[in-house]
Design a protein around this motif. Sequence first.
Motif, short mmCIF file in Angstrom:
data_model
loop_
_atom_site.label_atom_id
_atom_site.label_comp_id
_atom_site.label_asym_id
_atom_site.label_seq_id
_atom_site.Cartn_x
_atom_site.Cartn_y
_atom_site.Cartn_z
N HIS A 143 0.83 -1.19 0.00
CA HIS A 143 0.00 0.00 0.00
C HIS A 143 0.87 1.25 0.00
O HIS A 143 1.81 1.37 0.76
CB HIS A 143 -0.93 0.00 1.22
CG HIS A 143 -1.86 1.16 1.23
ND1 HIS A 143 -2.88 1.27 0.32
CD2 HIS A 143 -1.90 2.27 2.00
CE1 HIS A 143 -3.52 2.40 0.56
NE2 HIS A 143 -2.94 3.01 1.56
N GLY A 144 0.55 2.19 -0.87
CA GLY A 144 1.28 3.44 -0.94
C GLY A 144 2.43 3.43 -1.93
O GLY A 144 2.87 4.47 -2.37
N LEU B 284 4.00 3.10 -5.48
CA LEU B 284 3.56 3.23 -6.86
C LEU B 284 4.49 2.43 -7.74
O LEU B 284 5.70 2.61 -7.69
CB LEU B 284 3.57 4.70 -7.26
CG LEU B 284 3.08 5.06 -8.64
CD1 LEU B 284 1.60 4.69 -8.78
CD2 LEU B 284 3.24 6.55 -8.87
N TYR C 12 0.36 0.38 -10.51
CA TYR C 12 -0.22 -0.04 -9.24
C TYR C 12 -0.31 1.18 -8.34
O TYR C 12 0.65 1.94 -8.21
CB TYR C 12 0.66 -1.12 -8.59
CG TYR C 12 0.08 -1.69 -7.32
CD1 TYR C 12 -0.99 -2.57 -7.37
CD2 TYR C 12 0.59 -1.33 -6.09
CE1 TYR C 12 -1.54 -3.10 -6.21
CE2 TYR C 12 0.05 -1.85 -4.92
CZ TYR C 12 -1.01 -2.74 -4.99
OH TYR C 12 -1.55 -3.25 -3.84
N ASN C 13 -1.46 1.41 -7.74
CA ASN C 13 -1.72 2.58 -6.88
C ASN C 13 -1.61 3.88 -7.66
O ASN C 13 -1.00 4.85 -7.20
CB ASN C 13 -0.78 2.61 -5.68
CG ASN C 13 -1.19 1.67 -4.58
OD1 ASN C 13 -2.36 1.30 -4.49
ND2 ASN C 13 -0.25 1.27 -3.75
N SER D 187 -7.02 2.76 -4.27
CA SER D 187 -5.74 2.24 -3.78
C SER D 187 -5.73 0.72 -3.86
O SER D 187 -6.77 0.07 -3.95
CB SER D 187 -5.48 2.70 -2.35
OG SER D 187 -6.48 2.19 -1.48
N ASP D 188 -4.54 0.15 -3.85
CA ASP D 188 -4.33 -1.30 -3.95
C ASP D 188 -5.00 -1.90 -5.19
O ASP D 188 -5.59 -2.97 -5.14
CB ASP D 188 -4.83 -2.02 -2.69
CG ASP D 188 -4.04 -1.62 -1.45
OD1 ASP D 188 -2.84 -1.32 -1.59
OD2 ASP D 188 -4.62 -1.60 -0.36
#
Length: 103
Positions: free
Chosen positions: A2-3, A5, A22-23, A29-30
Amino acid sequence: MHGLLRAVRAEYPRRRYMLATYNAPGWPSDSWLVQFCSSTAGEEWTLAESCHVWLVDAFDATCAQMESLNLAATAAEAAAVVVDPPAAAIGTTETAQSGLSSS
């Protein structure tokens, strides 16, 4: 993850490329955002895009969009990767933009 990129870019024939992020900023998110883009004379635009938690599902949905818009004869054509893409074309980065220029 998570968070974090991440981006993967693959070059295709006819000045097209696929960008999977991704992200991606502005998207859930996720999740993975898959975009098929085209470039001509320095201009770039998105042909089709889809977002999903699973990369393969986002890729399949984006290929289906390409096929429905007659931008690819088949989903297999949309997914036909150029043999031996440059190493720099595929990778993971901490930042990514959908407007990356093609080489």
